[in-house]
Design an enzyme around this catalytic site. Structure first.
Site, PDB file in Angstrom:
ATOM      1  N   SER A 141     -23.716   0.771  36.886  1.00  0.00           N
ATOM      2  CA  SER A 141     -22.605   1.720  36.856  1.00  0.00           C
ATOM      3  C   SER A 141     -21.246   1.061  37.094  1.00  0.00           C
ATOM      4  O   SER A 141     -20.846   0.161  36.370  1.00  0.00           O
ATOM      5  CB  SER A 141     -22.873   2.822  37.877  1.00  0.00           C
ATOM      6  OG  SER A 141     -21.932   3.836  37.774  1.00  0.00           O
ATOM      7  N   HIS A 142     -20.601   1.460  38.179  1.00  0.00           N
ATOM      8  CA  HIS A 142     -19.243   1.003  38.470  1.00  0.00           C
ATOM      9  C   HIS A 142     -19.229  -0.330  39.207  1.00  0.00           C
ATOM     10  O   HIS A 142     -18.162  -0.855  39.496  1.00  0.00           O
ATOM     11  CB  HIS A 142     -18.558   2.061  39.321  1.00  0.00           C
ATOM     12  CG  HIS A 142     -19.375   2.399  40.525  1.00  0.00           C
ATOM     13  ND1 HIS A 142     -20.548   3.117  40.425  1.00  0.00           N
ATOM     14  CD2 HIS A 142     -19.234   2.088  41.825  1.00  0.00           C
ATOM     15  CE1 HIS A 142     -21.082   3.237  41.622  1.00  0.00           C
ATOM     16  NE2 HIS A 142     -20.309   2.626  42.500  1.00  0.00           N
ATOM     17  N   ASP A 163     -16.289   4.723  33.759  1.00  0.00           N
ATOM     18  CA  ASP A 163     -16.822   3.574  34.498  1.00  0.00           C
ATOM     19  C   ASP A 163     -17.737   2.699  33.637  1.00  0.00           C
ATOM     20  O   ASP A 163     -17.829   2.887  32.421  1.00  0.00           O
ATOM     21  CB  ASP A 163     -17.545   4.047  35.765  1.00  0.00           C
ATOM     22  CG  ASP A 163     -18.853   4.748  35.451  1.00  0.00           C
ATOM     23  OD1 ASP A 163     -18.961   5.337  34.361  1.00  0.00           O
ATOM     24  OD2 ASP A 163     -19.770   4.701  36.297  1.00  0.00           O
ATOM     25  N   ASP A 218     -20.893   2.447  32.946  1.00  0.00           N
ATOM     26  CA  ASP A 218     -21.904   3.037  32.066  1.00  0.00           C
ATOM     27  C   ASP A 218     -21.469   4.367  31.464  1.00  0.00           C
ATOM     28  O   ASP A 218     -22.276   5.064  30.847  1.00  0.00           O
ATOM     29  CB  ASP A 218     -23.231   3.188  32.808  1.00  0.00           C
ATOM     30  CG  ASP A 218     -23.117   4.111  34.022  1.00  0.00           C
ATOM     31  OD1 ASP A 218     -22.035   4.177  34.621  1.00  0.00           O
ATOM     32  OD2 ASP A 218     -24.130   4.762  34.368  1.00  0.00           O
ATOM     33  N   ASP A 243     -20.494   7.306  32.730  1.00  0.00           N
ATOM     34  CA  ASP A 243     -20.794   8.640  33.249  1.00  0.00           C
ATOM     35  C   ASP A 243     -19.719   9.185  34.188  1.00  0.00           C
ATOM     36  O   ASP A 243     -19.686  10.377  34.469  1.00  0.00           O
ATOM     37  CB  ASP A 243     -22.193   8.702  33.895  1.00  0.00           C
ATOM     38  CG  ASP A 243     -22.386   7.692  35.020  1.00  0.00           C
ATOM     39  OD1 ASP A 243     -21.445   6.935  35.308  1.00  0.00           O
ATOM     40  OD2 ASP A 243     -23.495   7.666  35.593  1.00  0.00           O
ATOM     41  N   LYS A 273     -24.109  12.862  34.467  1.00  0.00           N
ATOM     42  CA  LYS A 273     -22.685  13.116  34.444  1.00  0.00           C
ATOM     43  C   LYS A 273     -22.122  12.418  33.218  1.00  0.00           C
ATOM     44  O   LYS A 273     -22.735  11.487  32.699  1.00  0.00           O
ATOM     45  CB  LYS A 273     -22.021  12.667  35.729  1.00  0.00           C
ATOM     46  CG  LYS A 273     -22.299  11.232  36.172  1.00  0.00           C
ATOM     47  CD  LYS A 273     -21.749  11.049  37.585  1.00  0.00           C
ATOM     48  CE  LYS A 273     -21.883   9.614  38.066  1.00  0.00           C
ATOM     49  NZ  LYS A 273     -23.191   9.395  38.724  1.00  0.00           N
TER      50      LYS A 273
HETATM   51  C1  VG1 Z   1     -22.515   6.679  44.494  1.00  0.00           C
HETATM   52  C2  VG1 Z   1     -21.805   8.011  44.556  1.00  0.00           C
HETATM   53  C3  VG1 Z   1     -22.723   9.122  44.063  1.00  0.00           C
HETATM   54  C4  VG1 Z   1     -23.226   8.775  42.659  1.00  0.00           C
HETATM   55  C5  VG1 Z   1     -23.851   7.392  42.639  1.00  0.00           C
HETATM   56  C6  VG1 Z   1     -24.219   6.960  41.233  1.00  0.00           C
HETATM   57  O1  VG1 Z   1     -23.657   6.707  45.338  1.00  0.00           O
HETATM   58  O2  VG1 Z   1     -21.374   8.299  45.859  1.00  0.00           O
HETATM   59  O3  VG1 Z   1     -22.029  10.338  44.065  1.00  0.00           O
HETATM   60  O4  VG1 Z   1     -24.172   9.719  42.247  1.00  0.00           O
HETATM   61  O5  VG1 Z   1     -22.947   6.434  43.167  1.00  0.00           O
HETATM   62  O6  VG1 Z   1     -23.066   6.893  40.447  1.00  0.00           O
HETATM   63  P1  VG1 Z   1     -23.652   6.074  46.815  1.00  0.00           P
HETATM   64  O7  VG1 Z   1     -25.063   6.223  47.310  1.00  0.00           O
HETATM   65  O8  VG1 Z   1     -23.197   4.664  46.664  1.00  0.00           O
HETATM   66  O9  VG1 Z   1     -22.664   6.869  47.590  1.00  0.00           O
HETATM   67  V1  VG1 Z   1     -22.961   5.881  39.108  1.00  0.00           V
HETATM   68  O10 VG1 Z   1     -21.624   6.263  38.307  1.00  0.00           O
HETATM   69  O11 VG1 Z   1     -24.490   5.377  39.006  1.00  0.00           O
HETATM   70  O12 VG1 Z   1     -23.432   6.100  37.983  1.00  0.00           O
HETATM   71 CO    CO Z   2     -21.710   5.296  36.427  1.00  0.00          CO
END
Ligand code: VG1
Ligand code: CO
Length: 548
Positions: A118-119, A282, A284, A286, A381
């Site tokens: 992800s990010h 971000d 990926d 979402d 998302k």
């Molecule tokens: C973080 C965010 C959460 C989100 C997760 C995946 O998790 O707080 O709201 O669902 O990332 O986002 P954590 O456990 O680090 O707080 V991402 O854009 O995979 O796609």
């Molecule tokens: Co993401």
């Protein structure tokens, strides 16, 4: 099917520690995933946890980060060796997370494997991640991730094919014995889905009217999607795009669309000559960040504004069945739900918890404070969807982003909100802080705090209203009598030490005070968080790493 026909090889292996999936699948350093059989073990554990996959379709794709292409080759061969009948792969192995969800659903696949952290930063020294999405297109529910983890603890072998690399650069189908691998266009199916939800003619008119936008793909996966949707289909000028070329290391950046990591975009949107609308997504694809000229929309407000204006979008014109937000997300959307007379659900952090509510038709929109917003159109998302939704609201209301949000605050009151992240904290210190907070919960109600009184304090637990499954230990929640909230939880997506997240929220009904800067309005709560948790003393940090 007969795996012999494919020359499936059985490779002995043994369990590797540390393969427990977190908030959003398994995330580790690239260097960890690169060491065979780390990836192979986790992929085989996924397959071993799936009943009825024989002959079925599996979707595979990732966000294009470093190691994506090699991981895809490993996974495709393992999927064939494990008896899947058809593997659908995005060209060059690339699919955004929402596009993967769209393809799983649209092609009625058994499930999908998405490669993304992800990010989190990418590159040889960066992060990598993998998660399994089920046939509804959404992240595996906790029951399945628990089963996958159990398999990682007992794994003895994995299955793979003795074949050369699969050509993933050319669209089309290749047969492997009785099975096939089909390379698909990663953009087309997703763009068609968007066209079915929004009034593209109205959006084209908006963009032809002199309205200017800037979209920053942050050198991550959304570049080609944004090019197709915003430029090719909606007519935005080509120079509306920034960071449009996906790079395996995201250009060295941190593809997290927030004011800290997307500072360039914030800068580009400031001043008199700035565009009318800014957005970013971000790694990926979402997440989303939405900006007006000299104005940043907080994700919690964004969810509330979209819910309040959903009737302006064709796909939601018939009304919303209900809405949901993750527990730490501000309660702004709750106020909208109340006004609309629809239910509002509060779930643990992570998109997987929205799945049953969406599948059972109990909610239409949902979101998280971490820049995630989505609807029942997929089961993830969806960053570009949120951008198109916001543009639709702007077009229909003929108002600026800032005017729309300020209007919203006037009507519903403002939930002033901020998240403070303490990244890379010592894991034991972070765990100690949470244990300390838990030990204080019972004594908090009735105590004076931040100019109010503690009304309730708990460690959030959630019972899924559809399948009755219970998730405990989802974050410490302290609610004050004036409606303010303090939430503490540890991240489940980091790869270095621990990340402590402190979520601060205060309700401000008085429109005359909506202009007070956020951190100033929250100052009493920030002090209260410190006094409750002893953050400075326990973590050695006197200020957060990132404030959003
Ligand atoms: C973080 C965010 C959460 C989100 C997760 C995946 O998790 O707080 O709201 O669902 O990332 O986002 P954590 O456990 O680090 O707080 V991402 O854009 O995979 O796609
Ligand atoms: Co993401």
């Amino acid at each position: 099917m007969d795996t012999q026909a494919l020359n499936a090889a059985i490779r002995p292996t043994q369990p590797i520690a540390g393969q427990r999936p977190g908030t959003s699948g398994l995330r580790k350093k690239v260097t960890v995933f690169q060491q065979p059989p780390y990836l192979q073990n986790f992929v085989q554990s996924i397959f071993d946890a799936l009943d009825g996959k024989s002959g079925q379709t599996l979707v595979v794709g990732g966000d294009g980060r470093f190691f994506n292409d090699q991981a895809i080759q490993i996974i495709v061969r393992m999927a064939l060796a494990n008896g899947f009948g058809r593997v659908l792969v995005g060209r060059h192995g690339i699919l955004s997370t929402p596009a993967a969800s769209c393809v799983i659903r649209g092609r009625r696949a058994f499930g999908g494997i998405i490669l993304s952290a992800s990010h989190n930063p990418g590159g040889p020294e960066g992060d990598f991640g993998i998660k399994y999405n089920a046939g509804n297109g959404g992240p595996a529910p906790e029951k399945l991730t628990d089963a996958i983890y159990a398999h990682t603890l007992s794994i003895q072998r994995y299955l793979t094919l003795e074949t050369p690399e699969v050509d993933l650069s050319t669209l089309g189908t290749t047969a492997f014995g009785p099975a096939t691998v089909e390379v698909i266009d990663p953009v087309a199916e997703y763009a068609d889905l968007m066209a079915s939800l929004f009034d593209f003619a109205a959006l084209r008119r908006l963009l032809a009217s002199g309205f200017r936008l800037r979209f920053d793909a942050m050198h991550a996966v959304t570049g080609p999607y944004a090019q197709e949707l915003l430029v090719r289909r909606l007519g935005a000028p080509a120079d509306s795009m920034a960071g449009g070329t996906p790079l395996p290391d995201f250009g060295g950046g941190h593809p997290d669309p927030n004011p800290t990591y997307a500072a360039d975009l914030v800068q580009a949107l400031s001043g008199a000559g700035a565009p009318d609308f800014g957005a970013a997504s971000d790694g990926d694809g979402d997440r989303n960040m939405i900006l007006g000229r000299d104005f940043i929309v907080t994700p919690s407000d964004s969810l509330a504004v979209l819910a309040a204006n959903a009737h302006l979008v064709p796909a939601y014109a018939g009304g919303l069945a209900g809405v949901a937000r993750s527990m730490p997300t501000s309660m702004a959307v709750d106020r909208v739900a109340q006004a609309l007379g629809i239910p509002c659900f509060e779930t643990p952090t992570g998109w997987k918890y929205f799945g049953n509510l969406l599948d059972s038709g109990q909610i239409t929109l949902c979101g998280e404070e971490s820049a995630g917003t989505g609807s029942n159109h997929v089961r993830e998302k969806d960053g570009l969807w949120a951008v198109l939704f916001w543009l639709s609201v702007v077009a229909a209301r003929n108002q600026s982003v800032e005017a729309i949000v300020r209007d919203h605050w006037r009507r519903f009151g403002r939930n002033v909100y901020s998240r403070h992240d303490y990244e890379g904290v010592d894991s034991a210190a972070a765990a100690g802080l949470m244990t300390h907070l838990r030990s204080r919960l019972a004594s908090l109600p009735g105590q004076a705090l931040a100019g109010s009184t503690v009304a309730a304090a708990d460690d959030f637990a959630y019972t899924d209203p559809v399948d009755g499954s219970v998730s405990t230990g989802q974050g410490i929640r302290v609610v004050l009598a004036d409606g303010s909230r303090l939430v503490f939880r540890l991240s489940g997506t980091g790869t270095e030490g621990a990340t402590l997240r402190v979520y601060l929220e205060r309700f401000e009904p008085d429109a005359a005070r909506h202009g007070v800067p956020t951190q100033e309005a929250l100052a009493p709560l920030i002090d209260a968080a410190e006094s409750l948790a002893g953050i400075a003393q326990r973590t050695g940090r006197s200020s957060p790493t990132v404030v959003t």
